[in-house]
Each structure stands twice: as C-alpha cells, then as structure tokens.
Design a protein around this motif. Structure first.
Motif, PDB file in Angstrom:
ATOM      1  N   ASP A   1      -9.797  -9.773  -0.057  1.00 33.31           N
ATOM      2  CA  ASP A   1     -10.802  -8.843  -0.597  1.00 33.31           C
ATOM      3  C   ASP A   1     -10.914  -7.596   0.271  1.00 33.31           C
ATOM      4  O   ASP A   1     -11.030  -6.477  -0.245  1.00 33.31           O
ATOM      5  CB  ASP A   1     -12.170  -9.518  -0.701  1.00 33.31           C
ATOM      6  CG  ASP A   1     -12.228 -10.578  -1.791  1.00 33.31           C
ATOM      7  OD1 ASP A   1     -11.326 -10.593  -2.664  1.00 33.31           O
ATOM      8  OD2 ASP A   1     -13.166 -11.390  -1.755  1.00 33.31           O
ATOM      9  N   LYS A   2     -10.864  -7.772   1.588  1.00 33.36           N
ATOM     10  CA  LYS A   2     -10.938  -6.623   2.495  1.00 33.36           C
ATOM     11  C   LYS A   2      -9.705  -5.732   2.329  1.00 33.36           C
ATOM     12  O   LYS A   2      -9.816  -4.508   2.307  1.00 33.36           O
ATOM     13  CB  LYS A   2     -11.062  -7.090   3.948  1.00 33.36           C
ATOM     14  CG  LYS A   2     -11.173  -5.936   4.927  1.00 33.36           C
ATOM     15  CD  LYS A   2     -11.398  -6.391   6.350  1.00 33.36           C
ATOM     16  CE  LYS A   2     -11.513  -5.172   7.261  1.00 33.36           C
ATOM     17  NZ  LYS A   2     -11.757  -5.544   8.642  1.00 33.36           N
TER      18      LYS A   2
ATOM     19  N   LYS B   1       0.866  -1.176   0.000  1.00 33.19           N
ATOM     20  CA  LYS B   1       0.000   0.000   0.000  1.00 33.19           C
ATOM     21  C   LYS B   1       0.903   1.225   0.000  1.00 33.19           C
ATOM     22  O   LYS B   1       1.889   1.276   0.728  1.00 33.19           O
ATOM     23  CB  LYS B   1      -0.907   0.010   1.235  1.00 33.19           C
ATOM     24  CG  LYS B   1      -1.889   1.155   1.256  1.00 33.19           C
ATOM     25  CD  LYS B   1      -2.856   1.003   2.422  1.00 33.19           C
ATOM     26  CE  LYS B   1      -3.898   2.090   2.428  1.00 33.19           C
ATOM     27  NZ  LYS B   1      -4.877   1.882   3.501  1.00 33.19           N
TER      28      LYS B   1
ATOM     29  N   GLY C   1      -7.841  -1.908   6.469  1.00 35.03           N
ATOM     30  CA  GLY C   1      -7.858  -3.178   5.745  1.00 35.03           C
ATOM     31  C   GLY C   1      -7.498  -4.369   6.607  1.00 35.03           C
ATOM     32  O   GLY C   1      -7.788  -5.510   6.261  1.00 35.03           O
TER      33      GLY C   1
ATOM     34  N   ARG D   1      -2.587  -3.922  -2.401  1.00 35.17           N
ATOM     35  CA  ARG D   1      -2.524  -4.670  -3.654  1.00 35.17           C
ATOM     36  C   ARG D   1      -1.484  -5.778  -3.551  1.00 35.17           C
ATOM     37  O   ARG D   1      -0.539  -5.686  -2.776  1.00 35.17           O
ATOM     38  CB  ARG D   1      -2.227  -3.762  -4.837  1.00 35.17           C
ATOM     39  CG  ARG D   1      -0.880  -3.096  -4.802  1.00 35.17           C
ATOM     40  CD  ARG D   1      -0.702  -2.099  -5.967  1.00 35.17           C
ATOM     41  NE  ARG D   1       0.615  -1.517  -5.936  1.00 35.17           N
ATOM     42  CZ  ARG D   1       1.691  -2.022  -6.537  1.00 35.17           C
ATOM     43  NH1 ARG D   1       1.587  -3.139  -7.223  1.00 35.17           N
ATOM     44  NH2 ARG D   1       2.861  -1.422  -6.452  1.00 35.17           N
TER      45      ARG D   1
ATOM     46  N   ALA E   1      -7.858  -5.441  -0.395  1.00 32.60           N
ATOM     47  CA  ALA E   1      -7.977  -4.794  -1.703  1.00 32.60           C
ATOM     48  C   ALA E   1      -8.977  -3.631  -1.652  1.00 32.60           C
ATOM     49  O   ALA E   1      -8.751  -2.588  -2.263  1.00 32.60           O
ATOM     50  CB  ALA E   1      -8.400  -5.810  -2.762  1.00 32.60           C
ATOM     51  N   ALA E   2     -10.050  -3.803  -0.907  1.00 33.41           N
ATOM     52  CA  ALA E   2     -11.050  -2.741  -0.774  1.00 33.41           C
ATOM     53  C   ALA E   2     -10.499  -1.531  -0.024  1.00 33.41           C
ATOM     54  O   ALA E   2     -11.058  -0.434  -0.102  1.00 33.41           O
ATOM     55  CB  ALA E   2     -12.290  -3.276  -0.059  1.00 33.41           C
ATOM     56  N   ASN E   3      -9.381  -1.727   0.678  1.00 34.85           N
ATOM     57  CA  ASN E   3      -8.746  -0.644   1.428  1.00 34.85           C
ATOM     58  C   ASN E   3      -7.396  -0.254   0.821  1.00 34.85           C
ATOM     59  O   ASN E   3      -6.477   0.157   1.515  1.00 34.85           O
ATOM     60  CB  ASN E   3      -8.585  -1.048   2.896  1.00 34.85           C
ATOM     61  CG  ASN E   3      -9.897  -0.974   3.623  1.00 34.85           C
ATOM     62  OD1 ASN E   3     -10.312   0.082   4.055  1.00 34.85           O
ATOM     63  ND2 ASN E   3     -10.588  -2.105   3.725  1.00 34.85           N
ATOM     64  N   GLU E   4      -7.289  -0.402  -0.503  1.00 36.82           N
ATOM     65  CA  GLU E   4      -6.172   0.077  -1.314  1.00 36.82           C
ATOM     66  C   GLU E   4      -4.871  -0.702  -1.163  1.00 36.82           C
ATOM     67  O   GLU E   4      -3.812  -0.229  -1.562  1.00 36.82           O
ATOM     68  CB  GLU E   4      -5.939   1.574  -1.089  1.00 36.82           C
ATOM     69  CG  GLU E   4      -7.155   2.405  -1.428  1.00 36.82           C
ATOM     70  CD  GLU E   4      -6.953   3.886  -1.171  1.00 36.82           C
ATOM     71  OE1 GLU E   4      -5.798   4.326  -1.026  1.00 36.82           O
ATOM     72  OE2 GLU E   4      -7.955   4.602  -1.110  1.00 36.82           O
TER      73      GLU E   4
ATOM     74  N   ASP F   1      -7.645  -7.019   9.693  1.00 40.07           N
ATOM     75  CA  ASP F   1      -8.771  -7.639  10.391  1.00 40.07           C
ATOM     76  C   ASP F   1      -8.240  -8.530  11.503  1.00 40.07           C
ATOM     77  O   ASP F   1      -7.506  -9.489  11.250  1.00 40.07           O
ATOM     78  CB  ASP F   1      -9.598  -8.468   9.406  1.00 40.07           C
ATOM     79  CG  ASP F   1     -10.933  -8.880   9.965  1.00 40.07           C
ATOM     80  OD1 ASP F   1     -10.983  -9.365  11.121  1.00 40.07           O
ATOM     81  OD2 ASP F   1     -11.947  -8.728   9.260  1.00 40.07           O
TER      82      ASP F   1
ATOM     83  N   ASP G   1     -11.517 -13.847   1.728  1.00 38.76           N
ATOM     84  CA  ASP G   1     -12.297 -12.722   2.272  1.00 38.76           C
ATOM     85  C   ASP G   1     -11.360 -11.647   2.816  1.00 38.76           C
ATOM     86  O   ASP G   1     -11.599 -10.453   2.658  1.00 38.76           O
ATOM     87  CB  ASP G   1     -13.244 -13.185   3.383  1.00 38.76           C
ATOM     88  CG  ASP G   1     -14.356 -14.073   2.865  1.00 38.76           C
ATOM     89  OD1 ASP G   1     -14.617 -14.065   1.640  1.00 38.76           O
ATOM     90  OD2 ASP G   1     -14.967 -14.783   3.694  1.00 38.76           O
TER      91      ASP G   1
END
Length: 82
Positions: free
Chosen positions: A64-65, A2, A20, A72, A67-70, A22, A61
């Motif tokens: 995906d979380k 990131k 991002g 890569r 990636a949703a928070n930038e 968890d 999952d």
C-alpha cells in the motif's frame, strides 16, 4: 514498477532511495542491472530482489505504501516485454 524521467543514469551497485521504500521491511535497494533501449530512449533499472529479512511491517501495508508513492504491480508477462 515505477516510471519517471531523470537525467541520472544508475549503475550496478548504486542504492536507490524512494519515498515508497520502508526500512522496516527491507534492508536496501541495490541496482543489479541496467538495460538501455536507445531506440525508445528508455532506461530500465532492476533492483535486488525483495528479501524480507527486516519484516517489521505487514507486506500488504508495504505494498500500500509503494502504491501510494506511484509504484505498481506488473504481471510476469508485462515484465517479459521489457
């Protein structure tokens, strides 16, 4: 990976927090290495390798979380250029 701009310079032992991340999957994000490139005005921060000892959610999952928070995914070749 990131990328973002910051005026804060992490040091080894700091704990990084990010939307991002968890807690149901990992137990902490400790800085293990900081590399500064003065020529490019960049600071690379390496975190402790992912240890899925708290795997309460599926890795897909979690990815995906991230990636949703930038965050890569980068290739090994790309990592070697840093």
């Amino acid at each position: 990976m990131k990328t973002f701009e910051s005026t804060i310079r992490p040091v080894k032992g700091d704990i990084i927090d990010d939307p991002g991340f968890d807690a149901r999957f990992h137990n902490g994000y400790e800085v293990v290495k900081v590399t500064i490139n003065y020529e490019t005005n960049e600071c690379y921060v390496s975190l402790h390798p992912l240890a899925s000892n708290l795997e309460e959610i599926c890795i897909n999952d979690y990815i995906d979380k991230l990636a949703a928070n930038e965050w890569r995914i980068v290739s090994k070749e790309e990592l070697l250029t840093y």
